[in-house]
Write a protein that holds these residues in place. Structure first.
Motif, PDB file in Angstrom:
ATOM      1  N   VAL A 101      44.573  -8.759 -19.191  1.00 18.05           N
ATOM      2  CA  VAL A 101      43.629  -9.168 -20.232  1.00 18.05           C
ATOM      3  C   VAL A 101      42.212  -8.684 -19.918  1.00 18.05           C
ATOM      4  O   VAL A 101      41.509  -8.174 -20.790  1.00 18.05           O
ATOM      5  CB  VAL A 101      43.718 -10.703 -20.469  1.00 18.05           C
ATOM      6  N   MET A 142      42.009  -4.804 -20.268  1.00 15.92           N
ATOM      7  CA  MET A 142      42.015  -4.362 -21.671  1.00 15.92           C
ATOM      8  C   MET A 142      40.637  -4.556 -22.306  1.00 15.92           C
ATOM      9  O   MET A 142      40.184  -3.720 -23.086  1.00 15.92           O
ATOM     10  CB  MET A 142      43.091  -5.105 -22.464  1.00 15.92           C
ATOM     11  N   ALA A 143      39.962  -5.656 -21.977  1.00 15.55           N
ATOM     12  CA  ALA A 143      38.612  -5.878 -22.510  1.00 15.55           C
ATOM     13  C   ALA A 143      37.664  -4.796 -22.010  1.00 15.55           C
ATOM     14  O   ALA A 143      36.843  -4.281 -22.773  1.00 15.55           O
ATOM     15  CB  ALA A 143      38.107  -7.261 -22.124  1.00 15.55           C
ATOM     16  N   LEU A 149      38.678  -1.412 -23.852  1.00 14.69           N
ATOM     17  CA  LEU A 149      38.360  -1.383 -25.283  1.00 14.69           C
ATOM     18  C   LEU A 149      36.892  -1.667 -25.584  1.00 14.69           C
ATOM     19  O   LEU A 149      36.396  -1.323 -26.655  1.00 14.69           O
ATOM     20  CB  LEU A 149      39.254  -2.370 -26.034  1.00 14.69           C
ATOM     21  N   TYR A 195      39.145  -9.374 -25.776  1.00 12.54           N
ATOM     22  CA  TYR A 195      40.585  -9.158 -25.860  1.00 12.54           C
ATOM     23  C   TYR A 195      41.275 -10.489 -25.580  1.00 12.54           C
ATOM     24  O   TYR A 195      40.958 -11.167 -24.615  1.00 12.54           O
ATOM     25  CB  TYR A 195      41.027  -8.106 -24.845  1.00 12.54           C
ATOM     26  N   GLN A 196      42.222 -10.833 -26.447  1.00 13.02           N
ATOM     27  CA  GLN A 196      42.932 -12.099 -26.316  1.00 13.02           C
ATOM     28  C   GLN A 196      44.407 -11.860 -26.012  1.00 13.02           C
ATOM     29  O   GLN A 196      45.016 -10.928 -26.537  1.00 13.02           O
ATOM     30  CB  GLN A 196      42.807 -12.906 -27.613  1.00 13.02           C
ATOM     31  N   LYS A 237      49.732 -13.861 -30.097  1.00 14.88           N
ATOM     32  CA  LYS A 237      49.030 -12.586 -30.314  1.00 14.88           C
ATOM     33  C   LYS A 237      49.792 -11.393 -29.723  1.00 14.88           C
ATOM     34  O   LYS A 237      49.932 -10.375 -30.372  1.00 14.88           O
ATOM     35  CB  LYS A 237      47.625 -12.631 -29.701  1.00 14.88           C
ATOM     36  N   ASN A 238      50.191 -11.496 -28.471  1.00 17.69           N
ATOM     37  CA  ASN A 238      50.852 -10.393 -27.763  1.00 17.69           C
ATOM     38  C   ASN A 238      51.622 -10.957 -26.558  1.00 17.69           C
ATOM     39  O   ASN A 238      51.156 -10.882 -25.431  1.00 17.69           O
ATOM     40  CB  ASN A 238      49.844  -9.331 -27.327  1.00 17.69           C
TER      41      ASN A 238
END
Length: 166
Positions: free
Chosen positions: A65, A68-69, A72, A76-77, A82-83
């Motif tokens: 997590v 990814m933040a 990107l 990011y969640q 969500k995922n």
């Protein structure tokens, strides 16, 4: 309780992490800072950690997590809603047994290395609402200030003196 200004860097960070988690109904919070030019980093401090494994983990862009933040450049969640794959792939979520987490990327002051990421998580709850994400994101300047006080030297984090100047 002492005033915010009277707290040292360690206590300021500990207080801010606890406040961040409680403010949006989390029971875990951590701050990591990138320390290497290849976009890898280390966790500075945690609130509500259930194990010591996080201190030995490396943050990598695109992994988990927090990664990814960083990759990107936006919050990011990760959650079952969500995922769901992230629950079994994210080292932080696995180590801390989180059911939901939000990671907020924090740019470095200036153009040098040192961008950071704030992760707030829940062990027994649903994903975060958009309002909660905005609420925690409004404190980005505080998190940037706090992360700028830390330097990774000799395998450990040290608080720099003089407001981050050495």
């Amino acid at each position: 309780m002492e005033s915010w200004e009277a707290l040292n860097g360690y206590d300021r960070l500990a207080t801010a992490l606890e406040d961040a988690a409680r403010e949006i109904g989390g029971d875990f919070a951590a701050l990591a800072k990138l320390v290497l030019p290849d976009r890898r980093g280390r966790w500075i401090s945690t609130y509500g950690a259930s194990s010591s494994r996080l201190a030995r983990m490396e943050l990598r862009s695109g992994l988990g997590v927090g990664g990814m933040a960083i990759r990107l450049g936006v919050p990011y969640q990760a959650s079952a809603e969500k995922n769901a794959h992230m629950l079994g792939e994210c080292p932080v979520m696995l180590a801390e047994r989180l059911s939901a987490a939000i990671a907020i990327p924090l740019p470095a002051p200036g153009n040098g290395y040192g961008s950071s990421v704030l992760v707030v998580g829940r062990r027994e709850a649903h994903s975060f609402e958009e309002l909660e994400i905005r609420q925690i994101s409004t404190k980005t300047p505080l998190w940037i200030e706090l992360s700028s006080l830390w330097r990774y030297d000799g395998g450990k984090w040290n608080v720099m003196k003089n407001g981050g100047v050495g």
